[in-house]
Design a protein around this motif. Structure first.
Motif, PDB file in Angstrom:
ATOM      1  N   ALA A 120      17.343 -86.948 -53.149  1.00  0.00           N
ATOM      2  CA  ALA A 120      16.065 -86.633 -53.460  1.00  0.00           C
ATOM      3  C   ALA A 120      16.246 -85.240 -54.708  1.00  0.00           C
ATOM      4  CB  ALA A 120      15.108 -86.120 -52.487  1.00  0.00           C
ATOM      5  N   SER A 121      17.118 -84.312 -54.427  1.00  0.00           N
ATOM      6  CA  SER A 121      17.239 -83.262 -55.344  1.00  0.00           C
ATOM      7  C   SER A 121      17.622 -83.743 -56.516  1.00  0.00           C
ATOM      8  CB  SER A 121      18.120 -82.292 -54.856  1.00  0.00           C
ATOM      9  OG  SER A 121      18.255 -81.115 -55.622  1.00  0.00           O
ATOM     10  N   ASN A 122      18.562 -84.634 -56.703  1.00  0.00           N
ATOM     11  CA  ASN A 122      19.416 -84.961 -58.009  1.00  0.00           C
ATOM     12  C   ASN A 122      18.439 -85.847 -58.993  1.00  0.00           C
ATOM     13  OD1 ASN A 122      21.717 -84.309 -57.279  1.00  0.00           O
ATOM     14  ND2 ASN A 122      22.375 -86.320 -56.375  1.00  0.00           N
ATOM     15  N   VAL A 123      17.144 -86.416 -58.324  1.00  0.00           N
ATOM     16  CA  VAL A 123      16.068 -86.988 -59.257  1.00  0.00           C
ATOM     17  C   VAL A 123      14.713 -86.426 -59.468  1.00  0.00           C
ATOM     18  CG1 VAL A 123      16.794 -89.335 -58.743  1.00  0.00           C
ATOM     19  CG2 VAL A 123      15.263 -88.352 -57.428  1.00  0.00           C
ATOM     20  N   THR A 124      14.723 -85.109 -58.755  1.00  0.00           N
ATOM     21  CA  THR A 124      13.886 -84.073 -59.016  1.00  0.00           C
ATOM     22  C   THR A 124      14.216 -82.601 -59.571  1.00  0.00           C
ATOM     23  OG1 THR A 124      13.993 -83.324 -56.606  1.00  0.00           O
ATOM     24  CG2 THR A 124      12.254 -84.820 -56.992  1.00  0.00           C
ATOM     25  N   ASP A 125      14.748 -82.117 -58.886  1.00  0.00           N
ATOM     26  CA  ASP A 125      15.355 -80.570 -59.440  1.00  0.00           C
ATOM     27  C   ASP A 125      16.916 -80.426 -58.798  1.00  0.00           C
ATOM     28  OD1 ASP A 125      16.167 -78.156 -60.281  1.00  0.00           O
ATOM     29  OD2 ASP A 125      14.125 -77.268 -59.666  1.00  0.00           O
ATOM     30  N   PRO A 126      17.869 -80.728 -59.496  1.00  0.00           N
ATOM     31  CA  PRO A 126      19.309 -80.873 -59.124  1.00  0.00           C
ATOM     32  C   PRO A 126      19.589 -79.438 -58.793  1.00  0.00           C
ATOM     33  CG  PRO A 126      18.940 -82.079 -61.047  1.00  0.00           C
ATOM     34  CD  PRO A 126      17.697 -81.309 -60.952  1.00  0.00           C
TER      35      PRO A 126
ATOM     36  N   GLN B  18      15.231 -88.040 -66.627  1.00  0.00           N
ATOM     37  CA  GLN B  18      13.639 -88.046 -66.618  1.00  0.00           C
ATOM     38  C   GLN B  18      13.261 -86.830 -66.002  1.00  0.00           C
ATOM     39  OE1 GLN B  18      11.904 -88.391 -63.337  1.00  0.00           O
ATOM     40  NE2 GLN B  18      14.005 -88.257 -62.422  1.00  0.00           N
ATOM     41  N   GLY B  19      12.036 -86.300 -66.380  1.00  0.00           N
ATOM     42  CA  GLY B  19      11.644 -85.112 -65.926  1.00  0.00           C
ATOM     43  C   GLY B  19      10.300 -85.095 -65.016  1.00  0.00           C
ATOM     44  N   THR B  20       9.847 -86.673 -64.624  1.00  0.00           N
ATOM     45  CA  THR B  20       8.850 -86.491 -63.934  1.00  0.00           C
ATOM     46  C   THR B  20       8.816 -86.294 -62.475  1.00  0.00           C
ATOM     47  OG1 THR B  20       8.173 -88.765 -65.200  1.00  0.00           O
ATOM     48  CG2 THR B  20       7.202 -88.758 -63.175  1.00  0.00           C
ATOM     49  N   GLY B  21      10.018 -86.391 -61.985  1.00  0.00           N
ATOM     50  CA  GLY B  21      10.141 -86.113 -60.432  1.00  0.00           C
ATOM     51  C   GLY B  21       9.997 -84.540 -60.574  1.00  0.00           C
ATOM     52  N   GLY B  22      10.686 -83.981 -61.384  1.00  0.00           N
ATOM     53  CA  GLY B  22      10.783 -82.352 -61.168  1.00  0.00           C
ATOM     54  C   GLY B  22       9.546 -81.903 -61.570  1.00  0.00           C
TER      55      GLY B  22
ATOM     56  N   LEU C 247      11.317 -91.982 -53.170  1.00  0.00           N
ATOM     57  CA  LEU C 247      12.621 -91.884 -53.397  1.00  0.00           C
ATOM     58  C   LEU C 247      13.054 -93.099 -54.468  1.00  0.00           C
ATOM     59  CD1 LEU C 247      15.136 -90.092 -53.871  1.00  0.00           C
ATOM     60  CD2 LEU C 247      15.960 -90.971 -51.518  1.00  0.00           C
ATOM     61  N   GLY C 248      12.760 -94.160 -53.911  1.00  0.00           N
ATOM     62  CA  GLY C 248      13.211 -95.453 -54.634  1.00  0.00           C
ATOM     63  C   GLY C 248      12.748 -95.537 -55.871  1.00  0.00           C
ATOM     64  N   ASP C 249      11.377 -95.240 -56.059  1.00  0.00           N
ATOM     65  CA  ASP C 249      10.746 -95.224 -57.326  1.00  0.00           C
ATOM     66  C   ASP C 249      11.325 -94.282 -58.482  1.00  0.00           C
ATOM     67  OD1 ASP C 249       8.894 -97.020 -56.848  1.00  0.00           O
ATOM     68  OD2 ASP C 249       7.200 -95.511 -55.946  1.00  0.00           O
ATOM     69  N   LEU C 250      11.922 -92.878 -57.909  1.00  0.00           N
ATOM     70  CA  LEU C 250      12.457 -91.956 -58.852  1.00  0.00           C
ATOM     71  C   LEU C 250      13.860 -92.503 -58.873  1.00  0.00           C
ATOM     72  CD1 LEU C 250      11.147 -88.683 -57.215  1.00  0.00           C
ATOM     73  CD2 LEU C 250      10.674 -89.566 -59.382  1.00  0.00           C
ATOM     74  N   LEU C 251      14.522 -93.027 -58.180  1.00  0.00           N
ATOM     75  CA  LEU C 251      15.780 -93.422 -58.578  1.00  0.00           C
ATOM     76  C   LEU C 251      16.013 -94.620 -59.394  1.00  0.00           C
ATOM     77  CD1 LEU C 251      17.429 -93.716 -55.104  1.00  0.00           C
ATOM     78  CD2 LEU C 251      18.072 -92.352 -56.943  1.00  0.00           C
ATOM     79  N   SER C 252      14.873 -95.595 -59.445  1.00  0.00           N
ATOM     80  CA  SER C 252      14.761 -96.482 -60.272  1.00  0.00           C
ATOM     81  C   SER C 252      14.511 -95.925 -61.791  1.00  0.00           C
ATOM     82  CB  SER C 252      13.579 -97.599 -60.067  1.00  0.00           C
ATOM     83  OG  SER C 252      13.953 -98.258 -58.883  1.00  0.00           O
ATOM     84  N   LEU C 253      13.315 -94.916 -61.755  1.00  0.00           N
ATOM     85  CA  LEU C 253      13.103 -94.299 -62.750  1.00  0.00           C
ATOM     86  C   LEU C 253      14.212 -93.520 -63.560  1.00  0.00           C
ATOM     87  CD1 LEU C 253      10.585 -93.717 -65.021  1.00  0.00           C
ATOM     88  CD2 LEU C 253      10.109 -91.785 -63.427  1.00  0.00           C
ATOM     89  N   GLU C 254      15.041 -92.935 -62.912  1.00  0.00           N
ATOM     90  CA  GLU C 254      16.013 -92.271 -63.241  1.00  0.00           C
ATOM     91  C   GLU C 254      17.087 -93.256 -64.075  1.00  0.00           C
ATOM     92  OE1 GLU C 254      19.036 -89.215 -64.326  1.00  0.00           O
ATOM     93  OE2 GLU C 254      16.891 -89.253 -63.717  1.00  0.00           O
ATOM     94  N   GLU C 255      17.309 -94.344 -63.286  1.00  0.00           N
ATOM     95  CA  GLU C 255      18.388 -95.401 -63.788  1.00  0.00           C
ATOM     96  C   GLU C 255      17.769 -96.005 -65.255  1.00  0.00           C
ATOM     97  OE1 GLU C 255      21.435 -95.858 -62.915  1.00  0.00           O
ATOM     98  OE2 GLU C 255      21.144 -94.332 -61.595  1.00  0.00           O
ATOM     99  N   ILE C 256      16.582 -96.207 -65.152  1.00  0.00           N
ATOM    100  CA  ILE C 256      16.094 -97.032 -66.230  1.00  0.00           C
ATOM    101  C   ILE C 256      15.842 -96.017 -67.580  1.00  0.00           C
ATOM    102  CG2 ILE C 256      13.865 -97.839 -67.273  1.00  0.00           C
ATOM    103  CD1 ILE C 256      13.227 -99.017 -64.379  1.00  0.00           C
ATOM    104  N   THR C 257      15.617 -94.860 -67.332  1.00  0.00           N
ATOM    105  CA  THR C 257      15.560 -93.687 -68.302  1.00  0.00           C
ATOM    106  C   THR C 257      16.956 -93.594 -68.896  1.00  0.00           C
ATOM    107  OG1 THR C 257      13.497 -92.755 -67.188  1.00  0.00           O
ATOM    108  CG2 THR C 257      14.559 -91.590 -68.751  1.00  0.00           C
TER     109      THR C 257
END
Length: 530
Positions: free
Chosen positions: A27-33, A58-62, A283-293
């Motif tokens: 979760a940290s890796n896709v929000t604030d590492p 992507q900066g949406t999660g953070g 978390l799944g949405d953020l992982l998808s958003l990270e991979e697509i971005t």
């Protein structure tokens, strides 16, 4: 059986903790590492083993994480508003008032004085929050609370501090209450007390390179709810890795007001540690958003490249094409130079990605319960706006605000209250009560409910009966005092006492008599002798 050292107990619980830590790291890796770095589990005290922070695309999660943590701070510890409310058990309050006086009017005055003392104490505690730097520390602590689901707070004598999940291990009893907490930190040997440092074995702080390195320090906290002699107690001390106790590190406290606060986000039955806010679909949405971005960024970089091929049998070499300036004319045969790839196909693929990214971003924002629009842009947030934000967090995210009040705000305020009692900062009007209770949550913010009820009742009376008739049946001093208490204003500073009012009325009467406006003689009965 020999009691285990703090480090041994820490090692006992680390494997269980690391299961939750791995999820928190995702979760940290896709929000604030920076919250839970990848090297956190290494726990090395050797140089060169520090945190490596991965790149994020992507900066949406953070952005939404920081916003949600900021809103939680505002509703848990609002600026210029009290976040707790005190009350005294009604039976004890009534008994105390009746023991002081039998006069009904004096009982009412005494009750108002006690209510004013409660408001003073609430205001004093809210001001004490500033002294502990709670609002400065809490935003980052709440981000750990949301991402990992577990954070430990400690109220030091001068400030609030916190410990993330990768530094703590705890053990619970069958009732799911924490009974043992171990915190691991590292520090330089020179900062240890002289007595502890003098007996420290050299191999404890000498690294493999022969140089002096940091040493491990373990803080061991234990809860004793069944303590017979001292009552429910919390005791703690610090140890080095070899079990040596650090001088002056021991302490104790009653369980009510304990400075150690272990705050879980969502504790599940049978699990030692809690789950975070990002467990599940978010978390799944953020992982998808990270991979697509990431694919979009890296693919665009490649897609913008223009690559050309050269037929080596045509007499023109690849070096000739590569070194030629823009606009140069090279002699070559037809179709000897050709472009590799189809930029148009990549442009079409990029166009298909954008709708997916936008939909995923909207979904992430909805799940974060974005409440930015609730608060207007102003220097001072009102109690009504704070209540609206708190209600939005409760309604949209399954009681997030109410839960945070119980596991974070109330324990911190109880610890502050205990410190104030020890420093004799409790108002003398309240020191005789044994049932002084602290209330948090929506009912405590600004006492807004009492003020709204009083305002509605006053407006109804004036509208229905008129100002003169309404004032004839009410006591203006009592109404003003109740209104002042409900908005946490010191009534004694702004409202005249009954003695002051009676003295002013007497002075006005004497002045009227002196001017001949009022006859000094009392009126006589109609049947008095002439």
């Amino acid at each position: 059986m020999k009691e285990k050292t703090a480090k041994q107990r820490y090692e006992d619980g680390k494997s269980d903790r690391n299961i939750y830590l791995r999820r928190a790291q995702a979760a940290s890796n896709v929000t604030d590492p920076t919250l839970i770095p990848q090297a956190a589990r290494a726990e090395s005290i050797e140089p060169g083993q520090r945190s490596d922070i991965p790149e994020i695309y992507q900066g949406t999660g953070g952005e939404n994480l920081a916003l949600l943590a900021s809103k939680l701070v505002q509703v848990l510890f609002p600026i210029n508003e009290n976040n707790v409310r005190f009350s005294v058990d009604e039976s004890e309050l009534t008994r105390f008032i009746e023991e002081q006086t039998a006069d009904k009017e004096q009982q009412k005055i005494l009750r108002q004085q006690i209510e004013t003392a409660l408001v003073k104490f609430e205001t004093a505690m809210s001001k004490e929050v500033e002294n502990y730097q709670v609002r400065e520390v809490l935003p980052e602590a709440l981000m750990h609370y949301l991402v990992s689901g577990n954070v430990v707070l400690r109220l030091l004598p001068e400030k609030l501090t916190f410990y993330p999940l990768y530094k703590v291990v705890w053990f619970k009893d069958l009732s799911h209450n924490i009974r043992e907490l171990i915190i691991r930190e590292v520090m330089w040997p020179d900062l240890l007390p002289e007595g502890t440092k003098s007996g420290l074995p050299e191999n404890l702080y000498t690294g493999s390179d022969g140089k002096t390195h940091e040493v491990e320090v373990f803080t061991h906290v234990k809860w004793y709810p069944q303590e017979q002699t001292l009552g429910a107690q919390v005791q703690w001390h610090q140890e080095l890795a070899n079990g040596t106790r650090i001088e002056g590190s021991a302490g104790s406290s009653p369980m009510q007001g304990c400075p150690w606060v272990a705050a879980p986000f969502r504790a599940l039955v049978g699990e030692n540690f809690a789950r975070g806010f990002y467990e599940g679909g978010l978390l799944g949405d953020l992982l998808s958003l990270e991979e697509i971005t990431r694919a979009l960024v890296e693919g665009t970089t490649q897609g913008l490249k223009r690559l050309f091929g050269v037929d080596p049998m045509g007499g023109l070499t690849p070096a000739d094409v590569q070194e030629a300036p823009s606009g140069a004319v090279l002699p070559c045969k037809k179709d000897q130079v050709f472009e590799i790839g189809d930029p148009g196909r990549w442009s079409a693929a990029v166009g298909n990605m954008f709708p997916v990214i936008q939909n995923t971003q909207l979904q992430v924002q909805r799940q974060h319960s974005n409440v930015a629009a609730i608060q207007r842009d102003s220097e001072r947030t009102t109690a009504t706006e704070i209540r609206e934000m708190a209600q939005a967090l409760d309604e949209n995210k399954g009681g997030m605000y109410s839960h945070a009040v119980q596991v974070i705000a109330m324990p911190i305020m109880q610890a502050i209250m205990l410190n104030m009692e020890r420093d004799n900062q409790l108002p003398s009007d309240l020191s005789t009560f044994t049932t002084l209770q602290m209330v948090g949550g929506l009912d405590a913010i600004g006492r807004a409910r009492e003020f709204n009820n009083l305002t509605a009742w006053t407006q109804f009376g004036i509208t229905t009966y008129g100002p003169e008739a309404f004032s004839a049946y009410t006591n203006p001093t009592d109404v003003l005092t109740t209104a002042a208490n409900s908005v946490s204003v010191d009534a004694n500073m702004h409202i005249k006492s009954r003695e002051q009012l009676e003295a002013e009325q007497a002075a006005q009467r004497e002045q009227a008599i002196a001017q001949g406006i009022v006859d000094r003689q009392l009126p006589q009965a109609n049947n008095a002798p002439r």
